[in-house]
Each structure stands twice: as structure tokens, then as C-alpha cells.
Scaffold this motif. Structure first.
Motif, PDB file in Angstrom:
ATOM      1  N   GLU A 100       0.865  -1.290   0.197  1.00 46.98           N
ATOM      2  CA  GLU A 100       0.034   0.097  -0.111  1.00 46.98           C
ATOM      3  C   GLU A 100       0.637   1.099   0.045  1.00 46.98           C
ATOM      4  N   GLU A 101       0.495   1.974  -0.858  1.00 46.45           N
ATOM      5  CA  GLU A 101       1.498   3.316  -1.197  1.00 46.45           C
ATOM      6  C   GLU A 101       0.927   4.479  -0.290  1.00 46.45           C
ATOM      7  N   SER A 102       1.959   5.368   0.314  1.00 50.48           N
ATOM      8  CA  SER A 102       1.850   6.431   1.250  1.00 50.48           C
ATOM      9  C   SER A 102       1.195   7.571   0.361  1.00 50.48           C
ATOM     10  N   CYS A 103       0.698   8.669   0.877  1.00 49.56           N
ATOM     11  CA  CYS A 103       0.311   9.876   0.187  1.00 49.56           C
ATOM     12  C   CYS A 103       1.166  10.956   0.618  1.00 49.56           C
ATOM     13  N   ILE A 104       1.322  11.990  -0.140  1.00 50.61           N
ATOM     14  CA  ILE A 104       2.186  13.224   0.042  1.00 50.61           C
ATOM     15  C   ILE A 104       1.008  14.225  -0.107  1.00 50.61           C
ATOM     16  N   ASN A 105       0.903  15.136   0.981  1.00 53.02           N
ATOM     17  CA  ASN A 105      -0.006  16.059   0.995  1.00 53.02           C
ATOM     18  C   ASN A 105       0.393  17.433   1.790  1.00 53.02           C
ATOM     19  N   ASP A 106       0.726  18.603   1.090  1.00 55.72           N
ATOM     20  CA  ASP A 106       1.114  19.691   1.573  1.00 55.72           C
ATOM     21  C   ASP A 106       2.716  19.274   2.215  1.00 55.72           C
ATOM     22  N   GLY A 107       3.371  18.406   1.208  1.00 53.50           N
ATOM     23  CA  GLY A 107       4.728  18.174   1.932  1.00 53.50           C
ATOM     24  C   GLY A 107       4.952  17.243   2.760  1.00 53.50           C
ATOM     25  N   LYS A 108       3.755  16.667   3.473  1.00 58.82           N
ATOM     26  CA  LYS A 108       3.836  15.704   4.512  1.00 58.82           C
ATOM     27  C   LYS A 108       3.413  14.229   4.058  1.00 58.82           C
ATOM     28  N   GLU A 109       3.947  13.375   4.628  1.00 58.28           N
ATOM     29  CA  GLU A 109       3.773  11.984   3.898  1.00 58.28           C
ATOM     30  C   GLU A 109       2.826  11.338   4.927  1.00 58.28           C
ATOM     31  N   TYR A 110       1.779  10.657   4.668  1.00 55.23           N
ATOM     32  CA  TYR A 110       0.824   9.942   5.305  1.00 55.23           C
ATOM     33  C   TYR A 110       0.703   8.515   4.886  1.00 55.23           C
ATOM     34  N   ALA A 111       0.622   7.543   5.853  1.00 57.43           N
ATOM     35  CA  ALA A 111       0.632   6.161   5.621  1.00 57.43           C
ATOM     36  C   ALA A 111      -0.776   5.888   5.150  1.00 57.43           C
ATOM     37  N   HIS A 112      -0.774   4.605   4.326  1.00 57.44           N
ATOM     38  CA  HIS A 112      -2.058   4.046   3.905  1.00 57.44           C
ATOM     39  C   HIS A 112      -3.160   4.269   5.108  1.00 57.44           C
ATOM     40  N   ASP A 113      -4.253   4.638   4.755  1.00 59.89           N
ATOM     41  CA  ASP A 113      -5.536   4.682   5.536  1.00 59.89           C
ATOM     42  C   ASP A 113      -5.428   5.718   6.666  1.00 59.89           C
ATOM     43  N   GLU A 114      -4.318   6.342   6.864  1.00 60.35           N
ATOM     44  CA  GLU A 114      -4.260   7.427   7.697  1.00 60.35           C
ATOM     45  C   GLU A 114      -5.179   8.492   7.273  1.00 60.35           C
ATOM     46  N   VAL A 115      -5.740   9.187   8.444  1.00 61.44           N
ATOM     47  CA  VAL A 115      -6.611  10.011   8.482  1.00 61.44           C
ATOM     48  C   VAL A 115      -6.168  11.429   8.872  1.00 61.44           C
ATOM     49  N   PHE A 116      -6.094  12.798   8.098  1.00 59.50           N
ATOM     50  CA  PHE A 116      -5.577  13.900   8.361  1.00 59.50           C
ATOM     51  C   PHE A 116      -6.446  14.825   8.050  1.00 59.50           C
ATOM     52  N   LEU A 117      -6.163  16.266   8.529  1.00 65.65           N
ATOM     53  CA  LEU A 117      -6.646  17.511   7.842  1.00 65.65           C
ATOM     54  C   LEU A 117      -5.783  18.096   6.906  1.00 65.65           C
ATOM     55  N   ASP A 118      -6.156  18.509   5.951  1.00 66.02           N
ATOM     56  CA  ASP A 118      -5.477  19.322   4.913  1.00 66.02           C
ATOM     57  C   ASP A 118      -5.534  20.807   5.352  1.00 66.02           C
ATOM     58  N   ALA A 119      -4.646  21.284   4.413  1.00 66.13           N
ATOM     59  CA  ALA A 119      -4.252  22.935   4.540  1.00 66.13           C
ATOM     60  C   ALA A 119      -5.681  23.840   4.779  1.00 66.13           C
ATOM     61  N   ASP A 120      -6.560  23.244   3.927  1.00 61.72           N
ATOM     62  CA  ASP A 120      -8.035  23.803   4.063  1.00 61.72           C
ATOM     63  C   ASP A 120      -8.935  23.343   5.088  1.00 61.72           C
ATOM     64  N   ASN A 129      -9.913  20.256   5.251  1.00 65.22           N
ATOM     65  CA  ASN A 129     -10.809  19.130   4.943  1.00 65.22           C
ATOM     66  C   ASN A 129     -10.187  17.828   5.539  1.00 65.22           C
ATOM     67  N   ARG A 130     -11.152  17.078   5.689  1.00 65.97           N
ATOM     68  CA  ARG A 130     -10.877  15.629   6.524  1.00 65.97           C
ATOM     69  C   ARG A 130     -10.385  14.842   5.488  1.00 65.97           C
ATOM     70  N   CYS A 131      -9.261  14.234   5.392  1.00 68.06           N
ATOM     71  CA  CYS A 131      -8.550  13.656   4.284  1.00 68.06           C
ATOM     72  C   CYS A 131      -8.145  12.076   4.634  1.00 68.06           C
ATOM     73  N   ARG A 132      -8.168  11.128   3.816  1.00 65.24           N
ATOM     74  CA  ARG A 132      -7.603   9.775   4.300  1.00 65.24           C
ATOM     75  C   ARG A 132      -6.667   9.347   2.899  1.00 65.24           C
ATOM     76  N   CYS A 133      -5.581   8.613   3.292  1.00 67.71           N
ATOM     77  CA  CYS A 133      -4.779   8.391   2.464  1.00 67.71           C
ATOM     78  C   CYS A 133      -5.187   6.946   1.794  1.00 67.71           C
ATOM     79  N   ASP A 134      -5.617   6.723   0.454  1.00 66.37           N
ATOM     80  CA  ASP A 134      -5.838   5.364   0.218  1.00 66.37           C
ATOM     81  C   ASP A 134      -5.330   5.004  -1.015  1.00 66.37           C
ATOM     82  N   ASP A 135      -4.012   4.293  -0.482  1.00 68.39           N
ATOM     83  CA  ASP A 135      -3.141   3.418  -1.271  1.00 68.39           C
ATOM     84  C   ASP A 135      -2.515   4.331  -2.451  1.00 68.39           C
TER      85      ASP A 135
END
Length: 194
Positions: free
Chosen positions: A103-123, A125-131
């Protein structure tokens, strides 16, 4: 009469030259056809081989892996589900023993998130990394004062148990989390701020 024979011989020679040129042209056309057929057969054989060994890879990923070059430091998954990276023209892979895609991680606003990790983006918005793909639920209200603690989100003023479960934490303005430990006398004192 001699003149007539000379003209006839010259015409015969011209026809032979035209015939030889046509034969040479026919040979060239046949060579081009054979060359194209061989290339098509090679491509089909390669595609069949990759599809047999590709597992869960999409056809687009298989074709990119077969025919496209990767940029320096570009990461990709090969047909055996190994995670590979292009390093100055060489392919460097981390072997995947179980043969399943990682499962691939995600890069959002320069930060890496693991698969299935939930986070808030700069705006906010509730986000989730999906592969490798970031999926967000849009937040039209803007950014409230929020805190993240153990992959959970809290608004400023919310209280919640710490990771041990017996102490209390509070979400403060600015995204800070303050946790309080119970003293022996039953009163609470600030212990640490995250």
C-alpha cells in the motif's frame, strides 16, 4: 534493319531494368512487412508475458513499466510487486516477499501519510490516504481550532482520555493538546503539552 534491331534491343534492356527495379521494390516492401510483423509479435509476446506475471497491476502501469522511461527518483511497482526507484538510470528495488502489492503512502502539503491514515489538509478538509491517493471530504465552513491526538481529531475545548486511558487531555487553541495526570490527592495538575 540494323537500326530496328538496335532499337528493339534497347527497348528490351529498358524493360529489363524496369523489371529489376520493380523486383527490388517488391523485395524492400516485403522486408518492411516482415520487420513490422516481427515487431508486432515481439510486443504481443511481451504484453502476454507481463500480463501473466503482473498480478494486480493495471494495464496502464504494465505498459508504462514496459515502454516508458522513469525519471530520476521516480518510484514505481514492478510486475513482481517490488517497490522500485529509478536511480540515475539504474532500477533499485525493495523485494516484496509475499508478492502482494504494497500500500502506497500519500504526500499532502509536503507531509507523508501512511495508507488509511486520516488527516486534515491545509483547508481543514478531512482526508484519508487510500493507497497513494488522497481522498478528502470538503469542509465549506473553514478551519476550526482543532487538535489531532492518536489519529483522532478534536475541536478546541474538547476533553478526551489520553493514550493510557486514565488521564484527561484537552484540545487547546492553536492545535495544542494539554494532558493532565491525576495526582494522589485527586487534583489535576498540568503534566505535559503536546
Amino acid at each position: 534493319m540494323v537500326m530496328l534491331m538496335v532499337v528493339a534491343i534497347m527497348m528490351l534492356m529498358a524493360m529489363m531494368v524496369v523489371f529489376v527495379e520493380m523486383m527490388m521494390l517488391l523485395v524492400l516492401v516485403m522486408m518492411l512487412v516482415v520487420k513490422v510483423v516481427v515487431k508486432v509479435v515481439v510486443v504481443v509476446v511481451m504484453m502476454v508475458f507481463v500480463m501473466i506475471n503482473a498480478g494486480d497491476q493495471s494495464p496502464q502501469a504494465q505498459l508504462k513499466q514496459m515502454f516508458l522511461e522513469y525519471a530520476h527518483d521516480e518510484v514505481f511497482v514492478d510486475a513482481d510487486c517490488n517497490r522500485c526507484r529509478c536511480d540515475d538510470g539504474r532500477t533499485v528495488c525493495e523485494m516484496n516477499a509475499d508478492g502482494r502489492p504494497e500500500e502506497e503512502s500519500c504526500i499532502n502539503d509536503g507531509k507523508e501519510y501512511a495508507h488509511d491514515e486520516v488527516f486534515l489538509d491545509a483547508d481543514c478538509n478531512r482526508c484519508r490516504c487510500d493507497d497513494g491517493t488522497t481522498i478528502c471530504e470538503m469542509n465549506a465552513e473553514g478551519c476550526p481550532e482543532v487538535c489531532e491526538y492518536n489519529n483522532n481529531w478534536y475541536e478546541a475545548g474538547d476533553s478526551f482520555p489520553d493514550d493510557v486511558g486514565c488521564n484527561t487531555c484537552t484540545c487547546l487553541r492553536g492545535g495544542l493538546v494539554a494532558c493532565y495526570r491525576m495526582s494522589c490527592s485527586g487534583t489535576t495538575t498540568p503534566d505535559y503539552v503536546k
